[in-house]
Design an enzyme around this catalytic site. Sequence first.
Site, PDB file in Angstrom:
ATOM      1  CG  HIS A  28      10.978 -19.221  13.168  1.00 21.09           C
ATOM      2  ND1 HIS A  28      10.368 -20.479  13.146  1.00 21.09           N
ATOM      3  CD2 HIS A  28      11.102 -19.360  14.202  1.00 21.09           C
ATOM      4  CE1 HIS A  28       9.974 -20.413  14.279  1.00 21.09           C
ATOM      5  NE2 HIS A  28       9.974 -19.836  14.784  1.00 21.09           N
ATOM      6  CG  ASN A  85      14.929 -23.135  10.553  1.00 22.85           C
ATOM      7  OD1 ASN A  85      15.368 -22.977  11.649  1.00 22.85           O
ATOM      8  ND2 ASN A  85      16.459 -23.376   9.901  1.00 22.85           N
ATOM      9  CD  GLU A 107      19.166 -25.360  12.094  1.00 23.33           C
ATOM     10  OE1 GLU A 107      19.490 -24.938  12.923  1.00 23.33           O
ATOM     11  OE2 GLU A 107      19.307 -24.291  11.269  1.00 23.33           O
ATOM     12  CE  LYS A 126      14.675 -26.216  20.062  1.00 28.13           C
ATOM     13  NZ  LYS A 126      14.278 -24.569  19.906  1.00 28.13           N
ATOM     14  CE  LYS A 157      19.858 -23.777  15.431  1.00 26.37           C
ATOM     15  NZ  LYS A 157      18.633 -22.704  14.974  1.00 26.37           N
ATOM     16  CG  HIS A 204      13.516 -15.031  12.896  1.00 25.17           C
ATOM     17  ND1 HIS A 204      14.576 -16.053  12.906  1.00 25.17           N
ATOM     18  CD2 HIS A 204      13.274 -14.699  13.528  1.00 25.17           C
ATOM     19  CE1 HIS A 204      13.974 -16.697  13.772  1.00 25.17           C
ATOM     20  NE2 HIS A 204      13.106 -16.226  14.190  1.00 25.17           N
ATOM     21  CG  HIS A 244       9.058 -15.660  17.970  1.00 26.38           C
ATOM     22  ND1 HIS A 244       9.787 -15.577  16.709  1.00 26.38           N
ATOM     23  CD2 HIS A 244       9.113 -16.541  18.268  1.00 26.38           C
ATOM     24  CE1 HIS A 244      10.683 -16.265  16.728  1.00 26.38           C
ATOM     25  NE2 HIS A 244       9.893 -17.370  16.999  1.00 26.38           N
ATOM     26  CD  GLU A 288       8.025 -21.050  17.712  1.00 25.81           C
ATOM     27  OE1 GLU A 288       8.520 -21.865  17.021  1.00 25.81           O
ATOM     28  OE2 GLU A 288       8.921 -19.666  18.057  1.00 25.81           O
ATOM     29  NE  ARG A 316      18.835 -26.345  16.420  1.00 21.76           N
ATOM     30  CZ  ARG A 316      19.071 -26.404  18.040  1.00 21.76           C
ATOM     31  NH1 ARG A 316      20.146 -27.165  18.018  1.00 21.76           N
ATOM     32  NH2 ARG A 316      18.747 -24.854  18.733  1.00 21.76           N
ATOM     33  NE  ARG A 374      40.341 -18.696  26.131  1.00 19.65           N
ATOM     34  CZ  ARG A 374      41.676 -17.752  27.418  1.00 19.65           C
ATOM     35  NH1 ARG A 374      41.685 -19.236  28.295  1.00 19.65           N
ATOM     36  NH2 ARG A 374      42.495 -17.114  26.647  1.00 19.65           N
TER      37      ARG A 374
HETATM   38  N1  GLY Z   1      18.157 -21.150  22.183  1.00 21.61           N
HETATM   39  C1  GLY Z   1      16.772 -22.106  21.354  1.00 21.61           C
HETATM   40  C2  GLY Z   1      17.257 -22.869  20.161  1.00 21.61           C
HETATM   41  O1  GLY Z   1      18.330 -23.911  20.730  1.00 21.61           O
HETATM   42  O2  GLY Z   1      17.033 -23.360  19.436  1.00 21.61           O
END
Ligand code: GLY
Length: 341
Positions: A235, A232, A224, A214, A130, A239, A249, A172, A228, A108
Amino acid sequence: MIKQTIKFSSSSTNFYFEAKFSQLKQLADQKNAVIITDENIFQAHQSKFKNWNTIVLKPGEAFKVQQTADSIIDQLIELQADRTTTLIGVGGGVVTDLTGYVASVYMRGISFGFVPTTLLGLVDASIGGKNGVDVGIYKNMVGAIRQPNFILHDHSFLSSLPLAEWQNGFAEIIKHACIKDAAMFRELEKGSVELYQKKKSLLARLIKRNAVIKIKVVQKDEYETGERKLLNFGHTLGHALETQYELSHGQAISIGMTYAAEISNQLLNFRDVDRLTSVLHQYGLPAYASFSSKKIFNILKMDKKKERKILHYILLDKIGKATIHPLSLTELEQFINSFNH
Ligand code: GLY
């Protein structure tokens, strides 16, 4: 080693800029930590991993899947990892995503840190919390948002980085410049991959500048709901292209950025499409591509960022200033078809 503690909404991350891998021992107990890395990194930097418990994965995005996460979990059980164990992802975005994801669910949730080894990892993929896996053709479909305890930068890993990976990182970096930093865009216009490879201090400044861009965006909007989304840029289409065509990428989001810039020109009178395509070419990245819009729109229908039939598309007012613009899938398809010849 420069330490900077960054606060996020419910936790903080210690960033160690311009550090050395050997300093990792000060951040985690070697006996109670497990490093997750891939075969390429392990083979190129074998001596660094001496005395660490290490799980070595097959390299590549194809392995950023639940099955790999399950195999890491099996190995952690075998190593008798418990709630006090720290997982350390040493690698590019695939490794850090898998590490953060497994650390979020194993028992957990256990603590974790990253040593990003690619340019893309240093400026983007390791930052933001993320972490997840792809499911079939859908990228990052399953995962969690959880911040690492630490991120350690050791630029010596870049010595084994292939050119294509430098280009991925620059895609990026160009994105960050487009959405947030016109001065950096001008710096990039004067530079090249070779220049940054040669001038280590220039590269170190560029890496930190991008990590800070970032970090600031994520600090304002970790989950997000607004700001945030700007990250994108390029993207959404990128993607979809990445999963359907043999593109890296960086190549995929470069094409995504060009199309978003074209739409920005039509809707917001954005004037610098040519500057963007020139800078992309300068860093070995593509701008346009021909593709089947049917294939791409089947994927966009499932985009995580879509709300009902509306996509929050990221457009540019000008270089350095991005904006969120609602676009229906039908409108987007019409734009793409009009540019795609
Ligand atoms: N792992 C990349 C982000 O959190 O944006």
